[in-house]
Motif scaffolding. Structure first.
Motif, PDB file in Angstrom:
ATOM      1  N   UNK A 100       8.178  41.649  -0.241  1.00  0.00           N
ATOM      2  CA  UNK A 100       8.910  40.295   0.636  1.00  0.00           C
ATOM      3  C   UNK A 100      10.105  39.842  -0.223  1.00  0.00           C
ATOM      4  N   UNK A 101      10.143  40.118  -1.435  1.00  0.00           N
ATOM      5  CA  UNK A 101      11.215  39.479  -2.148  1.00  0.00           C
ATOM      6  C   UNK A 101      12.668  40.218  -2.035  1.00  0.00           C
ATOM      7  N   UNK A 102      12.266  41.511  -1.897  1.00  0.00           N
ATOM      8  CA  UNK A 102      13.597  42.648  -1.675  1.00  0.00           C
ATOM      9  C   UNK A 102      13.976  42.061  -0.111  1.00  0.00           C
ATOM     10  N   UNK A 103      13.152  41.846   0.808  1.00  0.00           N
ATOM     11  CA  UNK A 103      13.671  41.324   2.257  1.00  0.00           C
ATOM     12  C   UNK A 103      14.254  39.885   2.222  1.00  0.00           C
ATOM     13  N   UNK A 108      19.110  36.688   2.508  1.00  0.00           N
ATOM     14  CA  UNK A 108      20.081  35.666   2.174  1.00  0.00           C
ATOM     15  C   UNK A 108      21.379  36.034   1.646  1.00  0.00           C
ATOM     16  N   UNK A 109      21.648  37.418   1.468  1.00  0.00           N
ATOM     17  CA  UNK A 109      22.984  37.717   1.315  1.00  0.00           C
ATOM     18  C   UNK A 109      23.591  38.517   2.483  1.00  0.00           C
ATOM     19  N   UNK A 114      19.779  34.144   9.566  1.00  0.00           N
ATOM     20  CA  UNK A 114      18.347  34.298   9.723  1.00  0.00           C
ATOM     21  C   UNK A 114      17.671  33.590   8.731  1.00  0.00           C
ATOM     22  N   UNK A 115      18.292  33.188   7.794  1.00  0.00           N
ATOM     23  CA  UNK A 115      17.470  32.771   6.421  1.00  0.00           C
ATOM     24  C   UNK A 115      16.518  31.635   6.866  1.00  0.00           C
TER      25      UNK A 115
END
Length: 262
Positions: A100-103, A108-109, A114-115
């Motif tokens: 989840x953090x990777x996604x 965000x980058x 879509x953030x």
């Protein structure tokens, strides 16, 4: 009165039920209905046609109404419960915290547009219809919470308002709406699963839908010691048992936090 004229509910539900009736139920001959056999035969036919569990559940609900319209009191509760349990067992797919953090970091980058929607699923557990039903007045910046009052085309699934926490990241992501009119919607309705497909493909992550973000939110909360009652309230479940029945099977007990220990 024609049966279709008796169908009530939200506009989308009415359209769905009418379509299901015409495709699958309009040919039933009630004079030949056999209480011990007819329902079993119908469900077998639906399975042969590879109808989804959700479609079969909707068909059973329409069938119950149709039966009452024709003078039959049909009990479909056990079959619906059986189907929904099988659906939960097959369809609960989640990301662990690392995935989840990777996604999240990639969105965000690389997918900044879509953030906000992404975080509403991952940090708030909102269904996609609830995301597109949000208005400015629902984001309670001063109380660090979101009031989930409606879906994009009507009330929430439970028909009740619930409140979910507003994380720091989500609060920052939704700052753009502070100057909106009180009843202005935050987003235009669309299909976020196209973006989810892109995220999964680009990062080679297990494929989940937008609803999978809600599942990931719930399992992460339970793994980190949040009370099931609180999680049930956040998700809008009527019972803690519903929450546990859906999610405990996918909670990784090796990941349960021990932060609560003295």
């Amino acid at each position: 009165m024609d049966f279709t004229e008796t169908i009530t509910g939200r506009p989308g539900t009415i359209r769905t039920y009418k379509s299901l009736y015409k495709k699958h139920l309009s040919q039933i001959i009630w004079d030949k209905w056999d209480e011990s056999n007819s329902l079993r035969v119908l469900v077998a036919e639906w399975e042969d046609k590879s109808l989804s569990v959700a479609t079969q559940v909707s068909l059973l609900r329409v069938l119950k109404r149709l039966g009452a319209h024709n003078g039959f009191e049909l009990d479909v509760r056990d079959k619906i419960r059986s189907l929904e349990r099988s659906k939960q067992e097959r369809e609960i797919k989640v990301w662990d915290n690392a995935q989840a953090k990777k996604a999240k970091d990639w969105v965000k980058s690389e997918m900044l547009e879509f953030k906000s929607e992404f975080l509403l699923g991952l940090h708030g557990g909102l269904r996609r219809g609830e995301v597109y039903g949000l208005q400015r007045r629902d984001i309670q910046y001063d109380r660090n919470r979101i009031a989930v009052r409606r879906s994009y085309n009507g009330p929430t699934k439970s028909g009740k308002t619930r409140f979910v926490p507003l994380s720091r990241e989500l609060k920052n992501a939704l700052a753009f709406a502070k100057d909106f009119e009180e009843t202005q919607k935050l987003f235009k309705t669309r299909n976020p699963n196209e973006d989810m497909d892109k995220v999964c493909k680009e990062l080679d992550l297990p494929r989940i839908t937008f609803h999978g973000l809600r599942h990931s939110f719930a399992t992460s909360a339970l793994e980190n010691g949040v009370s099931p009652r609180i999680v049930a309230n956040w998700l809008g479940h009527s019972s803690v048992m519903t929450t546990l029945a859906i999610y405990w099977q996918v909670v990784n007990e090796d990941e349960v936090s021990l932060n609560f220990l003295p």
